[in-house]
Design a protein around this motif. Structure first.
Motif, PDB file in Angstrom:
ATOM      1  N   ALA A   1      41.646  41.597  42.269  1.00 56.15           N
ATOM      2  CA  ALA A   1      40.213  41.442  42.020  1.00 56.15           C
ATOM      3  C   ALA A   1      39.566  42.768  41.654  1.00 56.15           C
ATOM      4  N   ARG A   2      39.947  43.836  42.333  1.00 55.57           N
ATOM      5  CA  ARG A   2      39.377  45.155  41.995  1.00 55.57           C
ATOM      6  C   ARG A   2      39.725  45.545  40.562  1.00 55.57           C
TER       7      ARG A   2
ATOM      8  N   ALA B   1      37.746  43.316  38.122  1.00 54.30           N
ATOM      9  CA  ALA B   1      36.319  43.648  38.143  1.00 54.30           C
ATOM     10  C   ALA B   1      36.059  44.924  37.352  1.00 54.30           C
TER      11      ALA B   1
ATOM     12  N   HIS C   1      30.842  43.597  42.845  1.00 54.64           N
ATOM     13  CA  HIS C   1      32.044  43.649  43.678  1.00 54.64           C
ATOM     14  C   HIS C   1      31.850  44.811  44.647  1.00 54.64           C
TER      15      HIS C   1
ATOM     16  N   SER D   1      27.902  48.775  42.431  1.00 53.84           N
ATOM     17  CA  SER D   1      27.572  47.436  42.908  1.00 53.84           C
ATOM     18  C   SER D   1      26.656  47.557  44.116  1.00 53.84           C
TER      19      SER D   1
ATOM     20  N   PHE E   1      34.654  38.468  42.713  1.00 54.19           N
ATOM     21  CA  PHE E   1      33.725  39.325  41.965  1.00 54.19           C
ATOM     22  C   PHE E   1      32.876  38.424  41.086  1.00 54.19           C
TER      23      PHE E   1
END
Length: 397
Positions: free
Chosen positions: A276-277, A280, A294, A300, A317
């Motif tokens: 996910a990081r 994103a 995120h 963010s 995210f």
């Protein structure tokens, strides 16, 4: 003895020393007592004995103890879903004339329960800005009995300063002269995102930590369940009695599925976090994207709070596209995705996406384009998910 009776009252009992990796699955409504004295002496409230399936079996007791350990708590009760766990907390702790405060970016069905059932029962509610502890402080009154917290915010993933919000409530209890009795203001955290992995809710000072076990503890996208954990004996007793009166039982097979998912929880959490990081950060570089939400992404909302208080960042995210892209094109982007499937929930093996109209979900102004897309990363390879996003972005050209 006739054959039908003998099959029911068979004398054979298996040896008691069987042990395996997977806990046993015990299914029961009726529990058999050895004597009238035992029937009268057993107390379902302390887990020292069994009385009726609704009050617990070895399977559900095992799951409750493991979830309590996961959360860093002492006591746990299980509910049929995350939403029913939220409702349990509300109904156990609130009475007519009380007031409830909820983050404006909280889980929508939990807000709807306050707007519908709680309001009809004479329980007031208000929404506060979770990114502004001063706003929470200003809204606390002598009638407030429960403050919900959510880290990060549902869908938009703003990460609040959780210890600061808890401190605001502590100071209010002190200001109003409340002790540890029923009158004090209780803090309850929806910790589904953190899952006991990103941080310990009780180290941040919260009184109650609730999870939708549907998400990370299960991990299979095939079971609904919730949990409510606390370290406070008196709070647990209030929750337990309401839990009993509402009849909030869970099935043994559902408990089995969550128990099966727990050993891999940390591995899945960190794997999905890493993917996910990366996705994103990649989306943030795309010209059609105006904003990516995120908690671990610099810029963010609440990123600095996340850096101070958390160890991980889950699988979610959210993306807001450039304001000149109409809502129907955003929907077309979602329709074109092939690896990210359209569906609610998250933390399962399959990646998901959902478009949301944020202004319809908030009481405060939303400063970005109204249509937001939330992504939930599954267990697919990062390169395949990134390629899927890239091909779907072409519809926005």
């Amino acid at each position: 003895m006739s054959l039908p009776t003998e099959l029911i009252h068979h004398p054979y009992r298996p040896p008691a020393d069987f042990e395996a990796v997977a806990p046993g699955v015990h299914k029961a409504s009726t529990v058999i007592f050895p004597s009238v004295a035992a029937m009268r002496e057993r107390d379902w409230k302390d887990k020292s004995a069994y009385t009726y399936g609704l009050h617990g079996t070895p399977t559900t007791f095992t799951l409750e103890e493991r979830i309590a350990t996961l959360e860093g708590g002492r006591h746990c009760v299980l509910a049929p879903s995350g939403l029913s766990a939220i409702a349990l907390v509300d109904m156990a702790l609130l009475r007519a004339g009380d007031e409830l405060l909820i983050p404006d970016n909280a889980y929508g069905p939990g807000k709807a329960f306050a707007e519908g059932e709680l309001a009809a029962w004479g329980i007031r509610h208000r929404f506060y800005d979770p990114m502004d502890p001063a706003d929470l402080a200003a809204q606390l009154t002598a009638s407030t009995r429960l403050v919900w917290l959510e880290v990060p915010g549902s869908v938009t993933l703003e990460y609040p300063d959780l210890p600061a919000l808890v401190e605001v409530v502590r100071q209010a209890n002190e200001r109003f002269g409340y002790g540890q009795g029923h009158q004090r203001i209780v803090t309850a955290l929806d910790n589904t995102w953190g899952a006991g992995i990103a941080f310990c809710a009780f180290e941040a000072g919260v009184d109650i930590s609730m999870q939708a076990l549907t998400k990370y503890p299960s991990g299979g996208a095939d079971v609904l369940m919730g949990s409510v954990v606390t370290r406070d004996e008196s709070l647990h007793r209030r929750l337990l009695l309401t839990h009993m009166r509402l009849g909030l039982g869970v099935g043994a097979n559902d408990a089995e599925l969550v128990l099966r998912g727990l050993p891999s929880l940390a591995l899945r959490y960190h794997a999905q976090d890493a993917t996910a990081r990366a996705l994103a950060a990649w989306m943030q570089r795309q010209p059609k994207v105006a904003r990516v939400f995120h908690p671990a992404l610099p810029g963010s909302p609440g990123h600095e709070h996340w850096k101070r208080h958390a160890r991980a960042a889950a699988c979610l995210f959210s993306v807001v596209f450039q304001p000149d892209i109409p809502a129907e094109r955003v929907d077309a982007f979602c329709d074109r995705l092939q690896r990210f499937r359209l569906g609610y929930s998250w933390a399962g093996p399959i990646s998901l996406c959902v478009p949301y109209d944020i202004p319809s979900m908030r009481t405060t102004p939303w400063p970005h384009a109204p249509r937001l897309v939330r992504f939930a990363v599954g267990l697919e390879a990062q390169e395949d998910l990134q390629a899927d996003l890239a091909q779907a972005l072409q519809v926005l050209d």
